[in-house]
Write a protein that holds these residues in place. Structure first.
Motif, PDB file in Angstrom:
ATOM      1  N   ALA A 181       0.850  -1.311  -0.121  1.00  0.00           N
ATOM      2  CA  ALA A 181       0.012   0.149   0.100  1.00  0.00           C
ATOM      3  C   ALA A 181       0.822   1.239  -0.009  1.00  0.00           C
ATOM      4  O   ALA A 181       1.913   1.410   0.535  1.00  0.00           O
ATOM      5  CB  ALA A 181      -0.897  -0.055   1.228  1.00  0.00           C
ATOM      6  N   ASP A 238      -3.580   5.426   0.175  1.00  0.00           N
ATOM      7  CA  ASP A 238      -4.509   4.552   0.077  1.00  0.00           C
ATOM      8  C   ASP A 238      -5.362   4.350   1.229  1.00  0.00           C
ATOM      9  O   ASP A 238      -5.009   4.480   2.180  1.00  0.00           O
ATOM     10  CB  ASP A 238      -3.718   3.129  -0.237  1.00  0.00           C
ATOM     11  N   ARG A 256      -6.642  -3.304   0.156  1.00  0.00           N
ATOM     12  CA  ARG A 256      -6.877  -2.009  -0.227  1.00  0.00           C
ATOM     13  C   ARG A 256      -8.455  -1.765  -0.877  1.00  0.00           C
ATOM     14  O   ARG A 256      -8.993  -2.598  -1.327  1.00  0.00           O
ATOM     15  CB  ARG A 256      -5.920  -1.772  -1.639  1.00  0.00           C
ATOM     16  N   THR A 280      -7.577   3.080  -4.584  1.00  0.00           N
ATOM     17  CA  THR A 280      -6.096   3.505  -4.403  1.00  0.00           C
ATOM     18  C   THR A 280      -6.254   5.215  -4.660  1.00  0.00           C
ATOM     19  O   THR A 280      -7.196   5.709  -4.980  1.00  0.00           O
ATOM     20  CB  THR A 280      -5.466   3.053  -5.714  1.00  0.00           C
ATOM     21  N   ARG A 281      -5.002   5.821  -4.405  1.00  0.00           N
ATOM     22  CA  ARG A 281      -4.973   7.152  -4.515  1.00  0.00           C
ATOM     23  C   ARG A 281      -5.142   7.729  -5.855  1.00  0.00           C
ATOM     24  O   ARG A 281      -4.760   6.782  -6.797  1.00  0.00           O
ATOM     25  CB  ARG A 281      -3.566   7.765  -3.936  1.00  0.00           C
TER      26      ARG A 281
END
Length: 156
Positions: A59, A63, A143, A146-147
């Protein structure tokens, strides 16, 4: 496995620092306006919790993740954190009263304080030992999203 949602805020070696909102069961309880926990929450507010977790999925900062902790590890840690100080107080007070001589009450108070101090000393060593055992550490399970990173060259 106990699971909680959080967001990665920093990478520290092979671990990540995660921040998560504190949740309580006060919203589910029928007496939520009359209990001490609810009152303390209203007075002091909720502050986010930060923790270090193992990062086997890679990660990255930003995140949103699910962090897990084993029930056994949680129960052992909670039992030690709550029971050891109480046992230290009781045993210290008992020994102080037993061997207090002419002033058993004063010796009981001093024994209780000494027992409490020893219990906290033991807890510190116990927590350091647990921190070195991977199976007792929080771990990122998955996760959630995601960014999103946008650069100026991506914009029209």
């Amino acid at each position: 496995m106990i699971e909680e949602r959080g967001q990665v805020i920093a990478i520290v070696g092979d671990q990540v620092r995660i921040t998560a909102e504190r949740r309580s069961a006060c919203g589910q309880c029928s007496v939520n306006n009359a209990c001490g926990t609810s009152l303390l929450e209203r007075v002091f507010g909720r502050h986010p919790v930060e923790l270090l977790a193992r990062n086997p999925i890679g990660a990255q900062v930003g995140d949103e993740v699910v962090v897990g902790l084993s029930e056994e590890g949680f129960l052992r840690t909670a039992a030690a954190a709550y029971l050891m100080p109480i046992l230290g107080l009781i045993i210290g007070a008992s020994l102080g009263e037993r061997f207090g001589g002419a002033h058993p009450q004063a010796a009981s108070v001093l024994g209780a304080l000494a027992g409490l101090a020893l219990a906290f000393w033991w807890l510190r060593g116990y927590s350091v030992t647990l921190a070195q055992r991977p199976e007792r550490q929080p771990v990122i399970l998955r996760r959630l999203n995601t960014r999103v990173s946008v650069t100026l060259s991506d914009m029209p």
